[in-house]
Design an enzyme around this catalytic site. Structure first.
Site, PDB file in Angstrom:
ATOM      1  N   PHE A 128      16.757  14.595  35.996  1.00 45.49           N
ATOM      2  CA  PHE A 128      15.215  14.220  37.254  1.00 45.49           C
ATOM      3  C   PHE A 128      15.895  13.558  38.812  1.00 45.49           C
ATOM      4  CE2 PHE A 128      11.873  11.418  38.914  1.00 45.49           C
ATOM      5  CZ  PHE A 128      10.492  13.258  38.283  1.00 45.49           C
ATOM      6  N   ASP A 215      23.152   9.427  42.043  1.00 41.60           N
ATOM      7  CA  ASP A 215      21.489   9.292  41.676  1.00 41.60           C
ATOM      8  C   ASP A 215      21.728   8.273  41.268  1.00 41.60           C
ATOM      9  OD1 ASP A 215      18.756   8.766  41.007  1.00 41.60           O
ATOM     10  OD2 ASP A 215      18.809  11.114  40.612  1.00 41.60           O
ATOM     11  N   LYS A 244      13.511   2.483  43.307  1.00 39.93           N
ATOM     12  CA  LYS A 244      13.179   1.705  42.177  1.00 39.93           C
ATOM     13  C   LYS A 244      13.113   0.078  42.770  1.00 39.93           C
ATOM     14  CE  LYS A 244      12.674   5.486  38.575  1.00 39.93           C
ATOM     15  NZ  LYS A 244      11.308   5.466  38.502  1.00 39.93           N
TER      16      LYS A 244
END
Length: 391
Positions: A128, A215, A244
């Site tokens: 993702f 990532d 995040k």
């Protein structure tokens, strides 16, 4: 309350009004233990004093000027990130998806510089990377792509944690210029690869002159027990993306580059109106200072081990448990059946959890979670899992 909001989220029937540390309170004053942390965002918990003070202080002076001018706090944050990461430079964005978009653009331009007319980025199945058209195309999840064709060309996917599959893909397609991978797949089910997986990818990229792009949007900022997960492996990627927890709730993303990737993007190649503005950078600097002057990152590994072991002991004889795994405070409890209903059952017991990949309970508690809260988390969830598995 949400009648004029597009129905893009399957929201739980609760609204929170305040938080403190690992706790949240709803509109009725009921308290909940948060083991999701805003999906790995609030590593310092809610209403952390350092972040609060930084935001209040900055909001009194300057919120935004744009990247047409120098931004002092942005330069300070870049220096600190480079010091902590070992990378060379950084582009600031507002989110993880935007950070990954910058990484994809670096890969494509790098490919063109190498004489590749149609550059391809290799990514992993069950990965993702975001929901923009570029990052959705990079993502290895067929379900969330449905309805959005045609997707962008230039991506190929292979199974996660499968080096022979990567090597076969490279042999079959000479247009591959970069490998984009998560050190731990979060949305894919808290999938943890072999200990030397990233090392092997690093070696492969070096041999084939490819960009290694990590990532670290979910794994970064201390969640796995190191500031960035690749530091467990003693390597450096060419590109690393963060977001995040970097702002502990204030939107900010970062695309870090090194070596041959660091000079790919030049003036006019990329931009972001809000990326790296003073308010976001003030929050991120407060986060980094707090992490650097505490044992929170080092404790993440031991706390994750403690939580995982408590579940393993308590659920040892419980049927339908496939695996219990963790990397720091990324914890997955995999069942042999869909278990999404546990989210609502836990909510009713004052506990926030998440289920991903249909059958994996994903726990992402804040790094500040204490022993008493760990006991509440494990005891409450163990009872819910046992009751669910007896159905």
């Amino acid at each position: 309350m949400t009648s004029h909001i597009m129905p893009t989220y399957a929201r739980q029937s609760v609204t929170f009004t305040r938080g403190e540390g690992a706790w949240l309170w709803d509109t009725d004053g009921r308290r909940y233990l948060d083991s999701v942390a805003g999906i790995a965002v609030c590593n310092l918990g809610h209403a952390h004093p350092a972040v609060h003070e930084a935001l209040c202080r900055q909001s009194k002076t300057l919120l935004h000027t744009s990247n047409l001018y120098g931004v002092e706090l942005q330069s300070q944050l870049a220096d600190r990130l480079i010091e902590l990461s070992g990378m060379d430079n950084v582009f600031f964005s507002n989110s993880g998806a935007e950070a990954n978009e910058a990484a994809i653009k670096i890969a494509r331009k790098y490919g063109h510089q190498q004489g590749v007319e149609s550059p391809v980025v290799l990514t992993m199945e069950k990965s993702f990377h975001g929901r923009t058209m570029g990052t959705l195309s990079a993502t290895g999840n067929t379900k969330i792509k449905q309805g959005f064709a045609p997707l962008l060309a230039g991506f190929t996917h292979v199974p996660y944690n499968d080096m022979p599959a990567i090597e076969a893909a490279l042999a079959a397609d000479k247009n591959i210029v970069a490998i984009l991978v998560e050190p731990v797949q979060g949305e894919g089910g808290v999938n943890i690869p072999a200990a030397d997986y990233l090392n092997q990818i690093r070696d492969l990229c070096d041999r084939h002159n490819l960009l290694m792009m990590l990532d670290e949007i979910q794994t970064g900022t201390g969640r796995t027990g190191r500031f960035l997960a690749y530091q467990h492996n003693g390597i450096l990627p060419d590109v690393c993306t963060m977001a995040k927890a970097l702002g502990n709730g204030v939107p900010i993303g970062a695309c870090l580059a090194r070596g041959k990737a660091a000079d790919v993007l030049q003036t006019g190649n990329h931009g972001s109106t809000f990326g790296g503005n003073p308010l976001a950078c003030s929050a991120a600097l407060a986060v980094l200072e707090t992490l650097s002057t505490s044992t929170l990152i080092a404790d993440a590994q031991s706390k994750g081990e403690q939580i995982c072991q408590r579940f393993k002991n308590a659920l040892a004889n419980t049927p339908h448990i496939v695996d219990i795994r963790h990397k720091g405070l990324m914890i997955g409890i995999e069942l042999d059946r869909p278990c999404g209903e546990l989210v609502g059952k836990a909510l009713a017991q004052g506990l926030l959890i998440n289920v991903t990949a249909d059958n994996t309970i994903r726990l992402l508690p804040p790094l500040i979670i204490d022993d008493a809260q760990i006991s509440t988390l494990t005891d409450t969830l163990t009872a819910l899992i046992q009751a669910f598995c007896r159905q």
